[in-house]
Design a protein around this motif. Structure first.
Motif, PDB file in Angstrom:
ATOM      1  N   LEU A  33      57.092  25.474 120.133  1.00  0.00           N
ATOM      2  CA  LEU A  33      56.992  24.166 120.754  1.00  0.00           C
ATOM      3  C   LEU A  33      57.911  23.169 120.060  1.00  0.00           C
ATOM      4  O   LEU A  33      58.169  23.282 118.852  1.00  0.00           O
ATOM      5  N   THR A  34      58.379  22.194 120.792  1.00  0.00           N
ATOM      6  CA  THR A  34      59.138  21.117 120.182  1.00  0.00           C
ATOM      7  C   THR A  34      58.156  20.236 119.419  1.00  0.00           C
ATOM      8  O   THR A  34      56.950  20.241 119.705  1.00  0.00           O
ATOM      9  N   PRO A  35      58.612  19.469 118.450  1.00  0.00           N
ATOM     10  CA  PRO A  35      57.706  18.575 117.714  1.00  0.00           C
ATOM     11  C   PRO A  35      56.934  17.631 118.632  1.00  0.00           C
ATOM     12  O   PRO A  35      55.755  17.363 118.398  1.00  0.00           O
ATOM     13  N   SER A  36      57.578  17.137 119.678  1.00  0.00           N
ATOM     14  CA  SER A  36      56.901  16.192 120.571  1.00  0.00           C
ATOM     15  C   SER A  36      55.789  16.874 121.371  1.00  0.00           C
ATOM     16  O   SER A  36      54.716  16.292 121.576  1.00  0.00           O
ATOM     17  N   THR A  37      56.032  18.101 121.834  1.00  0.00           N
ATOM     18  CA  THR A  37      54.991  18.839 122.560  1.00  0.00           C
ATOM     19  C   THR A  37      53.844  19.186 121.631  1.00  0.00           C
ATOM     20  O   THR A  37      52.667  19.046 121.987  1.00  0.00           O
ATOM     21  N   HIS A  38      54.182  19.643 120.433  1.00  0.00           N
ATOM     22  CA  HIS A  38      53.147  19.978 119.450  1.00  0.00           C
ATOM     23  C   HIS A  38      52.264  18.774 119.163  1.00  0.00           C
ATOM     24  O   HIS A  38      51.034  18.896 119.047  1.00  0.00           O
ATOM     25  N   GLU A  39      52.857  17.614 119.042  1.00  0.00           N
ATOM     26  CA  GLU A  39      52.108  16.411 118.709  1.00  0.00           C
ATOM     27  C   GLU A  39      51.022  16.125 119.744  1.00  0.00           C
ATOM     28  O   GLU A  39      49.935  15.647 119.406  1.00  0.00           O
ATOM     29  N   LYS A  40      51.273  16.472 120.991  1.00  0.00           N
ATOM     30  CA  LYS A  40      50.316  16.204 122.060  1.00  0.00           C
ATOM     31  C   LYS A  40      49.104  17.135 122.015  1.00  0.00           C
ATOM     32  O   LYS A  40      48.048  16.795 122.562  1.00  0.00           O
ATOM     33  N   ILE A  41      49.272  18.303 121.398  1.00  0.00           N
ATOM     34  CA  ILE A  41      48.142  19.252 121.318  1.00  0.00           C
ATOM     35  C   ILE A  41      47.923  19.686 119.866  1.00  0.00           C
ATOM     36  O   ILE A  41      47.491  20.801 119.596  1.00  0.00           O
ATOM     37  N   ALA A  42      48.220  18.784 118.945  1.00  0.00           N
ATOM     38  CA  ALA A  42      48.172  19.101 117.514  1.00  0.00           C
ATOM     39  C   ALA A  42      46.781  19.476 117.016  1.00  0.00           C
ATOM     40  O   ALA A  42      46.643  20.123 115.975  1.00  0.00           O
ATOM     41  N   ARG A  43      45.738  19.076 117.755  1.00  0.00           N
ATOM     42  CA  ARG A  43      44.369  19.394 117.323  1.00  0.00           C
ATOM     43  C   ARG A  43      44.000  20.848 117.601  1.00  0.00           C
ATOM     44  O   ARG A  43      43.021  21.357 117.055  1.00  0.00           O
ATOM     45  N   TYR A  44      44.779  21.523 118.439  1.00  0.00           N
ATOM     46  CA  TYR A  44      44.419  22.868 118.875  1.00  0.00           C
ATOM     47  C   TYR A  44      45.257  23.928 118.170  1.00  0.00           C
ATOM     48  O   TYR A  44      46.095  24.593 118.768  1.00  0.00           O
ATOM     49  N   THR A  45      45.026  24.029 116.892  1.00  0.00           N
ATOM     50  CA  THR A  45      45.751  24.996 116.075  1.00  0.00           C
ATOM     51  C   THR A  45      44.775  26.018 115.490  1.00  0.00           C
ATOM     52  O   THR A  45      43.559  25.847 115.559  1.00  0.00           O
ATOM     53  N   ILE A  46      45.324  27.063 114.905  1.00  0.00           N
ATOM     54  CA  ILE A  46      44.497  28.105 114.305  1.00  0.00           C
ATOM     55  C   ILE A  46      44.978  28.403 112.891  1.00  0.00           C
ATOM     56  O   ILE A  46      46.184  28.466 112.629  1.00  0.00           O
ATOM     57  N   SER A  47      44.034  28.569 111.986  1.00  0.00           N
ATOM     58  CA  SER A  47      44.338  28.888 110.590  1.00  0.00           C
ATOM     59  C   SER A  47      44.325  30.401 110.396  1.00  0.00           C
ATOM     60  O   SER A  47      43.667  31.135 111.141  1.00  0.00           O
ATOM     61  N   SER A  48      45.033  30.858 109.381  1.00  0.00           N
ATOM     62  CA  SER A  48      45.027  32.288 109.068  1.00  0.00           C
ATOM     63  C   SER A  48      43.671  32.739 108.538  1.00  0.00           C
ATOM     64  O   SER A  48      43.419  33.939 108.392  1.00  0.00           O
ATOM     65  N   LYS A  49      42.781  31.790 108.251  1.00  0.00           N
ATOM     66  CA  LYS A  49      41.434  32.124 107.789  1.00  0.00           C
ATOM     67  C   LYS A  49      40.462  32.303 108.959  1.00  0.00           C
ATOM     68  O   LYS A  49      39.342  32.758 108.771  1.00  0.00           O
ATOM     69  N   ASP A  50      40.917  31.920 110.154  1.00  0.00           N
ATOM     70  CA  ASP A  50      40.066  32.007 111.339  1.00  0.00           C
ATOM     71  C   ASP A  50      40.184  33.375 112.007  1.00  0.00           C
ATOM     72  O   ASP A  50      41.100  34.152 111.711  1.00  0.00           O
ATOM     73  N   VAL A  51      39.281  33.638 112.929  1.00  0.00           N
ATOM     74  CA  VAL A  51      39.336  34.845 113.762  1.00  0.00           C
ATOM     75  C   VAL A  51      39.636  34.404 115.188  1.00  0.00           C
ATOM     76  O   VAL A  51      38.950  33.529 115.716  1.00  0.00           O
ATOM     77  N   TYR A  52      40.684  34.969 115.793  1.00  0.00           N
ATOM     78  CA  TYR A  52      40.938  34.632 117.196  1.00  0.00           C
ATOM     79  C   TYR A  52      40.228  35.625 118.098  1.00  0.00           C
ATOM     80  O   TYR A  52      39.968  36.761 117.730  1.00  0.00           O
ATOM     81  N   ILE A  53      39.909  35.169 119.320  1.00  0.00           N
ATOM     82  CA  ILE A  53      39.315  36.037 120.322  1.00  0.00           C
ATOM     83  C   ILE A  53      39.794  35.573 121.691  1.00  0.00           C
ATOM     84  O   ILE A  53      39.682  34.385 122.021  1.00  0.00           O
ATOM     85  N   SER A  54      40.360  36.470 122.467  1.00  0.00           N
ATOM     86  CA  SER A  54      40.852  36.102 123.789  1.00  0.00           C
ATOM     87  C   SER A  54      39.680  35.941 124.740  1.00  0.00           C
ATOM     88  O   SER A  54      38.730  36.717 124.717  1.00  0.00           O
ATOM     89  N   ILE A  55      39.733  34.909 125.587  1.00  0.00           N
ATOM     90  CA  ILE A  55      38.589  34.566 126.431  1.00  0.00           C
ATOM     91  C   ILE A  55      38.914  34.532 127.922  1.00  0.00           C
ATOM     92  O   ILE A  55      38.046  34.267 128.742  1.00  0.00           O
ATOM     93  N   ALA A  56      40.159  34.815 128.290  1.00  0.00           N
ATOM     94  CA  ALA A  56      40.542  34.839 129.703  1.00  0.00           C
ATOM     95  C   ALA A  56      41.644  35.864 129.884  1.00  0.00           C
ATOM     96  O   ALA A  56      42.411  36.136 128.960  1.00  0.00           O
ATOM     97  N   GLY A  57      41.714  36.420 131.091  1.00  0.00           N
ATOM     98  CA  GLY A  57      42.707  37.472 131.318  1.00  0.00           C
ATOM     99  C   GLY A  57      42.254  38.733 130.620  1.00  0.00           C
ATOM    100  O   GLY A  57      41.270  39.361 131.001  1.00  0.00           O
ATOM    101  N   THR A  58      42.959  39.111 129.573  1.00  0.00           N
ATOM    102  CA  THR A  58      42.538  40.223 128.717  1.00  0.00           C
ATOM    103  C   THR A  58      41.507  39.679 127.740  1.00  0.00           C
ATOM    104  O   THR A  58      41.860  38.966 126.798  1.00  0.00           O
ATOM    105  N   ILE A  59      40.240  39.985 127.961  1.00  0.00           N
ATOM    106  CA  ILE A  59      39.165  39.401 127.156  1.00  0.00           C
ATOM    107  C   ILE A  59      38.742  40.330 126.018  1.00  0.00           C
ATOM    108  O   ILE A  59      38.649  41.540 126.201  1.00  0.00           O
TER     109      ILE A  59
END
Length: 206
Positions: free
Chosen positions: A65-91
């Motif tokens: 993402l460009t810095p300006s796009t990132h700034e608009k959704i900056a709250r929606y990030t993930i840390s390497s300490k977190d666990v991701y899980i897909s919730i749509a499409g391939t669940i």
């Protein structure tokens, strides 16, 4: 004791806890209307479900993402300490992002499980547990069957996890990791471990 995750009739004290008892589930975010991916590598990788492979991320295929796009959704990030899980499409794809992209933006088609500071659950153990039939079957059961199947965040928090002592969790995660030499060995290890855990639950609750 039951309110802290200890089921009745469990003399060995092996807790069964819901994810919401030791972590928080938060969703990702789609690109704002009119925005698009950057045409070059930036400091803001964007992790999509298609990038989630082998419980990690396919870094060479990432978009940015460009810095300006990132700034608009900056709250929606993930840390390497977190666990991701897909919730749509391939669940049900689960894993963690590498430290090298810590803080990456996360797609709206996935969620992150943020473990509490004093959580009695190891990150890698949780990843493998959710990959076992014991976890995968719950994910399947909690997925809403509509035109576009989706797994709601609150339903992820309801998933139950067997929580042995932390050192046992880490040994389990390491054993599975070492067993990941071939697809056959992995499936065999997971099958055997699933049978073991189901037996433990049956013996302690029955």
């Amino acid at each position: 004791m039951e309110q802290f995750g200890y089921p009745k009739g469990n003399p060995k004290g092996i807790p069964i806890m819901r994810i919401g008892e030791f972590g928080t589930v938060k969703g990702g975010k789609r690109l704002p209307k009119g925005e698009s991916y950057a045409d070059h590598i930036t400091a803001h990788p964007y992790v999509r479900v298609i990038d989630m492979i082998n419980h990690s991320v396919n870094i060479p295929e990432l978009v940015y993402l460009t810095p300006s796009t990132h700034e608009k959704i900056a709250r929606y990030t993930i840390s390497s300490k977190d666990v991701y899980i897909s919730i749509a499409g391939t669940i049900g794809q689960v894993g963690a992002i590498p430290d090298s992209i810590d803080g990456a933006n996360l797609t709206e088609n996935a969620a992150k499980i943020v473990l509490n500071k004093e959580a009695p659950v190891d990150r890698d153990y949780l990843i493998w547990y959710l990959s076992l039939p014991a976890g995968a079957e719950q994910i399947e059961e909690k997925t809403m069957r509509t035109t576009q199947p989706k797994l709601a965040l609150y339903r992820i928090e309801e998933i139950e996890v067997l929580v042995p002592k932390i050192d046992e969790q880490r040994r389990f995660a390491e054993f599975v990791r070492q067993s990941d030499k071939s697809k056959f060995e992995m499936e065999q290890a997971l099958s055997e471990l699933t049978a073991t855990y189901k037996r433990i639950i049956t013996e302690n609750i029955g």
